[in-house]
Scaffold this motif. Sequence first.
Motif, PDB file in Angstrom:
ATOM      1  N   LYS A  45      -0.782   2.042   9.511  1.00 19.29           N
ATOM      2  CA  LYS A  45      -0.475   3.436   9.776  1.00 19.29           C
ATOM      3  C   LYS A  45      -1.502   4.013  10.746  1.00 19.29           C
ATOM      4  CE  LYS A  45       2.941   3.802   6.781  1.00 19.29           C
ATOM      5  NZ  LYS A  45       4.337   4.057   7.220  1.00 19.29           N
ATOM      6  N   PRO A  46      -1.075   4.958  11.600  1.00 17.87           N
ATOM      7  CA  PRO A  46      -2.040   5.579  12.520  1.00 17.87           C
ATOM      8  C   PRO A  46      -3.271   6.125  11.801  1.00 17.87           C
ATOM      9  CG  PRO A  46       0.183   6.213  13.130  1.00 17.87           C
ATOM     10  CD  PRO A  46       0.300   5.447  11.847  1.00 17.87           C
ATOM     11  N   ALA A  47      -3.074   6.762  10.640  1.00 14.97           N
ATOM     12  CA  ALA A  47      -4.200   7.363   9.916  1.00 14.97           C
ATOM     13  C   ALA A  47      -5.221   6.308   9.497  1.00 14.97           C
ATOM     14  CB  ALA A  47      -3.696   8.123   8.690  1.00 14.97           C
ATOM     15  N   LYS A  48      -4.745   5.120   9.184  1.00 15.75           N
ATOM     16  CA  LYS A  48      -5.654   4.049   8.781  1.00 15.75           C
ATOM     17  C   LYS A  48      -6.529   3.612   9.958  1.00 15.75           C
ATOM     18  CE  LYS A  48      -5.621  -0.240   6.095  1.00 15.75           C
ATOM     19  NZ  LYS A  48      -4.763  -1.255   5.439  1.00 15.75           N
ATOM     20  N   PHE A  49      -5.916   3.524  11.130  1.00 15.37           N
ATOM     21  CA  PHE A  49      -6.658   3.155  12.331  1.00 15.37           C
ATOM     22  C   PHE A  49      -7.647   4.264  12.690  1.00 15.37           C
ATOM     23  CE2 PHE A  49      -5.825   0.197  16.141  1.00 15.37           C
ATOM     24  CZ  PHE A  49      -7.141   0.247  16.532  1.00 15.37           C
ATOM     25  N   GLU A  50      -7.190   5.513  12.584  1.00 18.02           N
ATOM     26  CA  GLU A  50      -8.070   6.643  12.910  1.00 18.02           C
ATOM     27  C   GLU A  50      -9.281   6.681  11.974  1.00 18.02           C
ATOM     28  OE1 GLU A  50      -5.604  10.148  12.849  1.00 18.02           O
ATOM     29  OE2 GLU A  50      -4.101   9.152  14.104  1.00 18.02           O
ATOM     30  N   HIS A  51      -9.081   6.345  10.695  1.00 15.52           N
ATOM     31  CA  HIS A  51     -10.210   6.295   9.754  1.00 15.52           C
ATOM     32  C   HIS A  51     -11.186   5.197  10.155  1.00 15.52           C
ATOM     33  CE1 HIS A  51     -12.617   5.972   6.149  1.00 15.52           C
ATOM     34  NE2 HIS A  51     -12.185   4.730   5.960  1.00 15.52           N
ATOM     35  N   ALA A  52     -10.655   4.040  10.561  1.00 15.69           N
ATOM     36  CA  ALA A  52     -11.524   2.932  10.972  1.00 15.69           C
ATOM     37  C   ALA A  52     -12.372   3.339  12.178  1.00 15.69           C
ATOM     38  CB  ALA A  52     -10.682   1.705  11.305  1.00 15.69           C
ATOM     39  N   LEU A  53     -11.794   4.086  13.096  1.00 13.47           N
ATOM     40  CA  LEU A  53     -12.546   4.552  14.264  1.00 13.47           C
ATOM     41  C   LEU A  53     -13.592   5.591  13.864  1.00 13.47           C
ATOM     42  CD1 LEU A  53      -9.623   4.824  16.853  1.00 13.47           C
ATOM     43  CD2 LEU A  53     -11.415   3.080  16.787  1.00 13.47           C
ATOM     44  N   ALA A  54     -13.278   6.397  12.836  1.00 17.45           N
ATOM     45  CA  ALA A  54     -14.263   7.355  12.326  1.00 17.45           C
ATOM     46  C   ALA A  54     -15.441   6.620  11.695  1.00 17.45           C
ATOM     47  CB  ALA A  54     -13.612   8.293  11.313  1.00 17.45           C
ATOM     48  N   VAL A  55     -15.168   5.509  11.028  1.00 14.81           N
ATOM     49  CA  VAL A  55     -16.237   4.679  10.467  1.00 14.81           C
ATOM     50  C   VAL A  55     -17.090   4.109  11.591  1.00 14.81           C
ATOM     51  CG1 VAL A  55     -16.762   2.574   9.168  1.00 14.81           C
ATOM     52  CG2 VAL A  55     -14.946   4.116   8.370  1.00 14.81           C
ATOM     53  N   LEU A  56     -16.418   3.636  12.656  1.00  9.95           N
ATOM     54  CA  LEU A  56     -17.139   3.079  13.799  1.00  9.95           C
ATOM     55  C   LEU A  56     -18.047   4.122  14.442  1.00  9.95           C
ATOM     56  CD1 LEU A  56     -17.647   0.797  15.835  1.00  9.95           C
ATOM     57  CD2 LEU A  56     -15.564   1.513  17.034  1.00  9.95           C
ATOM     58  N   SER A  57     -17.601   5.375  14.470  1.00 13.23           N
ATOM     59  CA  SER A  57     -18.405   6.425  15.087  1.00 13.23           C
ATOM     60  C   SER A  57     -19.552   6.881  14.190  1.00 13.23           C
ATOM     61  CB  SER A  57     -17.520   7.632  15.415  1.00 13.23           C
ATOM     62  OG  SER A  57     -17.119   8.304  14.234  1.00 13.23           O
ATOM     63  N   GLY A  58     -19.521   6.474  12.926  1.00 12.71           N
ATOM     64  CA  GLY A  58     -20.574   6.849  11.987  1.00 12.71           C
ATOM     65  C   GLY A  58     -20.300   8.118  11.211  1.00 12.71           C
ATOM     66  N   LEU A  59     -19.080   8.682  11.379  1.00 15.88           N
ATOM     67  CA  LEU A  59     -18.748   9.933  10.698  1.00 15.88           C
ATOM     68  C   LEU A  59     -18.271   9.715   9.265  1.00 15.88           C
ATOM     69  CD1 LEU A  59     -16.845  11.923  13.479  1.00 15.88           C
ATOM     70  CD2 LEU A  59     -19.201  12.238  12.717  1.00 15.88           C
ATOM     71  N   GLU A  60     -17.700   8.551   8.999  1.00 16.50           N
ATOM     72  CA  GLU A  60     -17.168   8.252   7.677  1.00 16.50           C
ATOM     73  C   GLU A  60     -17.682   6.898   7.206  1.00 16.50           C
ATOM     74  OE1 GLU A  60     -12.910   8.722   7.550  1.00 16.50           O
ATOM     75  OE2 GLU A  60     -12.961  10.607   8.683  1.00 16.50           O
ATOM     76  N   GLU A  61     -17.583   6.657   5.904  1.00 14.26           N
ATOM     77  CA  GLU A  61     -18.042   5.402   5.317  1.00 14.26           C
ATOM     78  C   GLU A  61     -16.856   4.485   5.048  1.00 14.26           C
ATOM     79  OE1 GLU A  61     -21.154   4.382   4.767  1.00 14.26           O
ATOM     80  OE2 GLU A  61     -21.923   6.241   5.652  1.00 14.26           O
ATOM     81  N   PRO A  62     -17.054   3.166   5.193  1.00 14.53           N
ATOM     82  CA  PRO A  62     -15.968   2.241   4.842  1.00 14.53           C
ATOM     83  C   PRO A  62     -15.692   2.280   3.339  1.00 14.53           C
ATOM     84  CG  PRO A  62     -17.997   1.044   5.307  1.00 14.53           C
ATOM     85  CD  PRO A  62     -18.258   2.465   5.671  1.00 14.53           C
ATOM     86  N   ARG A  63     -14.427   2.149   2.975  1.00 17.19           N
ATOM     87  CA  ARG A  63     -14.028   2.248   1.576  1.00 17.19           C
ATOM     88  C   ARG A  63     -14.111   0.909   0.859  1.00 17.19           C
ATOM     89  NH1 ARG A  63      -9.125   5.115   4.014  1.00 17.19           N
ATOM     90  NH2 ARG A  63      -9.756   7.317   4.143  1.00 17.19           N
ATOM     91  N   SER A  64     -14.281  -0.173   1.601  1.00 14.68           N
ATOM     92  CA  SER A  64     -14.344  -1.508   0.997  1.00 14.68           C
ATOM     93  C   SER A  64     -14.991  -2.475   1.971  1.00 14.68           C
ATOM     94  CB  SER A  64     -12.937  -2.007   0.640  1.00 14.68           C
ATOM     95  OG  SER A  64     -12.168  -2.185   1.828  1.00 14.68           O
ATOM     96  N   VAL A  65     -15.324  -3.652   1.476  1.00 14.73           N
ATOM     97  CA  VAL A  65     -15.894  -4.698   2.326  1.00 14.73           C
ATOM     98  C   VAL A  65     -14.878  -5.122   3.381  1.00 14.73           C
ATOM     99  CG1 VAL A  65     -16.767  -7.063   2.389  1.00 14.73           C
ATOM    100  CG2 VAL A  65     -17.447  -5.533   0.532  1.00 14.73           C
ATOM    101  N   LYS A  66     -13.608  -5.213   2.966  1.00 11.80           N
ATOM    102  CA  LYS A  66     -12.562  -5.599   3.903  1.00 11.80           C
ATOM    103  C   LYS A  66     -12.438  -4.594   5.038  1.00 11.80           C
ATOM    104  CE  LYS A  66      -7.638  -6.695   4.200  1.00 11.80           C
ATOM    105  NZ  LYS A  66      -6.351  -6.778   3.488  1.00 11.80           N
ATOM    106  N   GLU A  67     -12.531  -3.305   4.700  1.00 10.78           N
ATOM    107  CA  GLU A  67     -12.440  -2.277   5.726  1.00 10.78           C
ATOM    108  C   GLU A  67     -13.625  -2.355   6.684  1.00 10.78           C
ATOM    109  OE1 GLU A  67     -10.541   1.888   5.126  1.00 10.78           O
ATOM    110  OE2 GLU A  67     -12.696   2.142   4.814  1.00 10.78           O
ATOM    111  N   LYS A  68     -14.796  -2.670   6.150  1.00  8.90           N
ATOM    112  CA  LYS A  68     -15.978  -2.829   6.996  1.00  8.90           C
ATOM    113  C   LYS A  68     -15.777  -3.967   7.988  1.00  8.90           C
ATOM    114  CE  LYS A  68     -21.029  -3.141   6.665  1.00  8.90           C
ATOM    115  NZ  LYS A  68     -22.184  -3.233   5.741  1.00  8.90           N
ATOM    116  N   MET A  69     -15.158  -5.049   7.523  1.00  5.35           N
ATOM    117  CA  MET A  69     -14.875  -6.187   8.397  1.00  5.35           C
ATOM    118  C   MET A  69     -13.851  -5.793   9.468  1.00  5.35           C
ATOM    119  SD  MET A  69     -14.746  -9.255   5.563  1.00  5.35           S
ATOM    120  CE  MET A  69     -14.219 -10.476   6.772  1.00  5.35           C
ATOM    121  N   ASN A  70     -12.857  -4.998   9.082  1.00  3.23           N
ATOM    122  CA  ASN A  70     -11.852  -4.541  10.048  1.00  3.23           C
ATOM    123  C   ASN A  70     -12.488  -3.722  11.163  1.00  3.23           C
ATOM    124  OD1 ASN A  70      -9.846  -5.770   8.556  1.00  3.23           O
ATOM    125  ND2 ASN A  70      -9.162  -3.880   7.556  1.00  3.23           N
ATOM    126  N   VAL A  71     -13.423  -2.866  10.791  1.00  3.60           N
ATOM    127  CA  VAL A  71     -14.125  -2.043  11.779  1.00  3.60           C
ATOM    128  C   VAL A  71     -14.913  -2.925  12.735  1.00  3.60           C
ATOM    129  CG1 VAL A  71     -15.919  -0.301  12.095  1.00  3.60           C
ATOM    130  CG2 VAL A  71     -14.216  -0.022  10.284  1.00  3.60           C
TER     131      VAL A  71
END
Length: 492
Positions: A45-71
């Motif tokens: 979903k677009p929102a999922k990708f947008e969250h990953a980019l927010a994590v990359l920018s340092g504004l949000e935290e990854p919700r799981s180890v898998k999400e951290k790997m995706n980023v």
Amino acid sequence: MTEFHNDKSEMMYGGDMNGATDLVVNFRKIVDGRFAKFVLKQMTKPAKFEHALAVLSGLEEPRSVKEKMNVSVIETALKRAMKSFNISDMKDIRKALEEPFMRKGVANTLRSVAKYGITKPQVFEAPLMIVWNTTKQCNLKCKHCYASAGPQKKPDEMTLPQKLRVVDKLNTAGVTMIAFSGGEPLISPDFWPLAEYASKKGMYTTIATNGTLLTQRNVKKLQEVGIKYVEVSLDASVPDIHDEFRGMKGAWQRTVQGIKNVVENGSFDTAIATTATKYNLNDIPRMVELARDLKVRKFIVFNFVPTGRGKEIIDNDLTPQDREKLLNYLYDEWQRKDVDIFSTSPTYSKVGIERVTSGTGQTYSPTHFASTDYGSTGIAIADFIGGCGAGRIYAALDDNGDLYPCVFLPLKAGNILENDFQDVWENSPMLKDLRNREILGGACSTCNFKYSCGGCRARAYGYYGDYNAPDPGCTLNSSYYNEILASVNLQE
């Protein structure tokens, strides 16, 4: 009066681009087969990708180890692009991604290329921009109004709760920008909560207004609800011409004061927009100087399209030769770099390519709301994002929820209240046609610029009732204009 001139390019498109195709080649690397599969499988979903980019920018935290790997995978892909886009430090990318609308735009673009591949022109999973005629109510009666707006609100205009739900739908789809238009959007009490709601969703929100209601109080409210760009319509450098065209004495004074109020506030990207016709063609150089005097950041010349009340003044359309001279004049003025000067005419893309490849220009405008200073490297993207964006880069939404490819192309694709927005965007036969430059008719079908320009599809429809017909406003299509001239008795 400043004389127009026309510097013809000596190098036609398709010549030696000095390695400019590197940009596209490197962009392909960002979304190679493995990354495309990753995006489609993990970033569902677009929102999922947008969250990953927010994590990359340092504004949000990854919700799981898998999400951290995706980023981490996304970061690796973006690093491949850095050289192509003249970015030397990943900090620049992270900084840009702090803006919510930037995350939306990047997510939309990468998901689109993952889904469709790199196409000529590029097909997007969701429109980058929606132009929303939130009301048909207006305090003026302009001769060229595409919406045929008037003093009363239409009985089928959406309610505020419906409009807010529409914002939710556009946000879910991944739309990056909403341009509020009308009618006159500031005349509607719904505008303020609607704009604020869309801004809080992270969209880049803009307004196109006739400027007569841009009091200091309203300008302050625009800042408070998150509007970032204000585009004000002005048809002449002097009151009499503008007021006569707009149907209200005193409109020019109120509009110019409104522009001054916006610039003085200092919070907005600002533009003066004018529609070029025989009526004001010779005044445009003075309008450019007025834009400089008023210290706006952009000056945009709209293509005249015979639709709405514009059909009543069809004899005021420019000849192809006049349009070509005008666009080259505008391009020269843009090169002074004190005001960004764009045009909604897709032919401006052709002019930019000719000027850059001939060495008589450095900047290139693939659309009327974007530009690049990369010279020949920048125009390597022309075939992918340049030219007419109707139903491809943007779409139009009417006050009753009807969806159109463009505000100037009155062919309904669906209704956002009755139909699934994503389904309409992806599956409408008309929208698919508008993304396919292989089915253009007449001279546009064989033109070297059919991907980077493609002609204005709304003008083709306005003149021929067929959006795949030639755009008679280009010098390469002069024979079509001459046929129209003879058939409707237009006066040179």
